[in-house]
Design an enzyme around this catalytic site. Structure first.
Site, PDB file in Angstrom:
ATOM      1  NE  ARG A 192      42.566  27.893  36.922  1.00  0.00           N
ATOM      2  CZ  ARG A 192      43.045  29.170  36.641  1.00  0.00           C
ATOM      3  NH1 ARG A 192      42.400  30.089  35.876  1.00  0.00           N
ATOM      4  NH2 ARG A 192      44.177  30.181  37.245  1.00  0.00           N
ATOM      5  CE1 TYR A 218      46.050  33.047  35.899  1.00  0.00           C
ATOM      6  CE2 TYR A 218      45.034  34.808  36.916  1.00  0.00           C
ATOM      7  CZ  TYR A 218      45.166  33.525  36.227  1.00  0.00           C
ATOM      8  OH  TYR A 218      43.758  32.820  36.765  1.00  0.00           O
ATOM      9  CG  HIS A 263      40.995  30.563  40.803  1.00  0.00           C
ATOM     10  ND1 HIS A 263      41.209  29.240  40.921  1.00  0.00           N
ATOM     11  CD2 HIS A 263      40.578  31.431  41.408  1.00  0.00           C
ATOM     12  CE1 HIS A 263      41.282  28.915  42.365  1.00  0.00           C
ATOM     13  NE2 HIS A 263      40.489  30.274  43.379  1.00  0.00           N
TER      14      HIS A 263
END
Length: 377
Positions: free
Chosen positions: A266, A279, A270
């Site tokens: 990705r 992260y 998100h």
């Protein structure tokens, strides 16, 4: 209890190295890397390329609209086009598809209109398209619940001798859900014509794959349920199509379910409310950008003389036309009816629900009357 049991054939674990038909430079592969699958013909590959280019332009356009505040939220699939489009292109128009919230590019490829897809993301309605007309279930936000629905429908089809296949997409995080276990197990026990496509994009929001499983691959899970499992390079659209097409035909012929793990990434956050820098590191994203599924197939098609500038221009024009259509439909303000809240709750509405509907209707009427009176003064 009898101890005479028929021994099942020995199953081997999938390879930890993803199956590929094209390498990162767009070169066709042979030998063990292909897992025995063959490269689709040029016409099929050119069609897959066209679909990916158009889908990415749609995704980029919707992301831009979200940043402008014209949609409430949007989960981008930028970078996952090879995984999604390779898989969705392998089922027929009569087959059923059970998507997740991130699978808008698959829906565009399936033939849905931009406005139909985006109604729910703008908050206009729960689901903006006719599920039966498109043989496509509503996009599921709860993790793995749609997998159970896919298995249920495909089991019913098998009992009716209806030769359709149900395909469902899941994320890597969804494989940790109990619903996924129940779906895999039921499908394998009853040999339903279901194809599970796990898009392993490395993160379940901010949780990395290492926190989801200790197995070498997510495809390893298939062995425990007694069904075939394939660990595929999800950024190789040719491999995803070849493996998924074989799984679909196997299911249609009565061979039961298949679990396919597409290893992808990705690129975007998100959703637009996520901050991925908390992260993951930028160099990780850049590494995956160099494994772009569109560029990989484009290099192969150009080297084979199958992608001319004329064809490339036609594809670009089609992509821009879809982007313009998306902007246009998202510029029209929705006029939701609050009373629709009470529709489709029960087949036979209960008395309490009818009373609530009447109360809201009266309140809306009173508000409209008061507004009218104020205008007259």
């Amino acid at each position: 209890m009898s101890l005479n049991v028929e021994h099942a054939p020995i199953r081997t674990l999938p390879s930890a190295k993803p199956l590929r038909l094209l390498d990162n430079a767009g070169h066709a592969l042979t030998g063990a890397a292909t897992g025995g699958f063959t490269l689709p013909d040029r016409e099929t590959l050119l069609d897959l390329y066209r679909k990916m280019v158009i889908a990415r332009r749609f995704d980029v356009q919707v992301t831009a609209l979200t940043k402008q505040g014209r949609l409430a939220t949007y989960p981008s699939a930028y970078g996952q086009e090879g995984c999604e489009i390779g898989a969705i292109s392998a089922i027929g128009s009569d087959d059923w598809f059970f998507p997740t919230y991130r699978d808008c590019v698959a829906l565009i490829t399936r033939g849905l209109e931009p406005g139909e897809i985006l109604q729910s993301f703008r908050g206009d309605w729960h689901n903006g398209y006719d599920q039966h007309a498109y043989r496509t279930a509503a996009q599921a936000t709860p993790l793995a619940t749609q997998a159970l629905h896919a298995v249920g429908l495909s089991h019913a089809a098998r009992l009716r001798h209806d030769p359709i296949v149900a395909m469902t997409f899941l994320g890597d995080g969804a494989t940790s859900e109990g619903d996924a276990h129940e779906a895999f197990n039921f499908a394998a026990v009853w040999q339903t014509p279901t194809v599970f496509v796990v898009q392993n994009n490395q993160y379940a929001i901010s949780v990395p794959l290492s926190r989801q499983t200790h197995a070498a691959t997510l495809a390893d899970k298939a062995v425990g349920y007694g069904m075939p499992g394939y660990h595929v390079d999800g950024n190789d659209v040719a491999a995803m199509y070849a493996v998924t097409h074989a799984a679909v035909e196997r299911a249609r012929a009565g061979g039961g379910p298949t679990l396919i793990e597409g290893v992808t990434y990705r690129i975007e956050s998100h959703t637009n409310s996520d901050d991925p820098t908390r992260y993951r590191q930028a160099r990780e994203v850049e590494h995956w950008k160099r494994r772009d599924p569109i560029e990989r197939l484009e290099k192969y098609l150009v080297s084979e003389g199958a992608l001319s500038e004329t064809v490339r221009s036609e594809i670009t024009d089609a992509a821009e036309a879809l982007a313009a259509k998306t902007r246009e439909v998202m510029s029209v303000e929705a006029e939701p009816d609050p009373l629709e809240l009470f529709d489709h709750v029960y087949s036979r509405p209960r008395t309490a629900l009818l009373e609530q509907r009447s109360a809201l209707e009266a309140e809306l009427a009173a508000g409209a009357f008061a507004q009218h009176e104020a205008g007259d003064r």
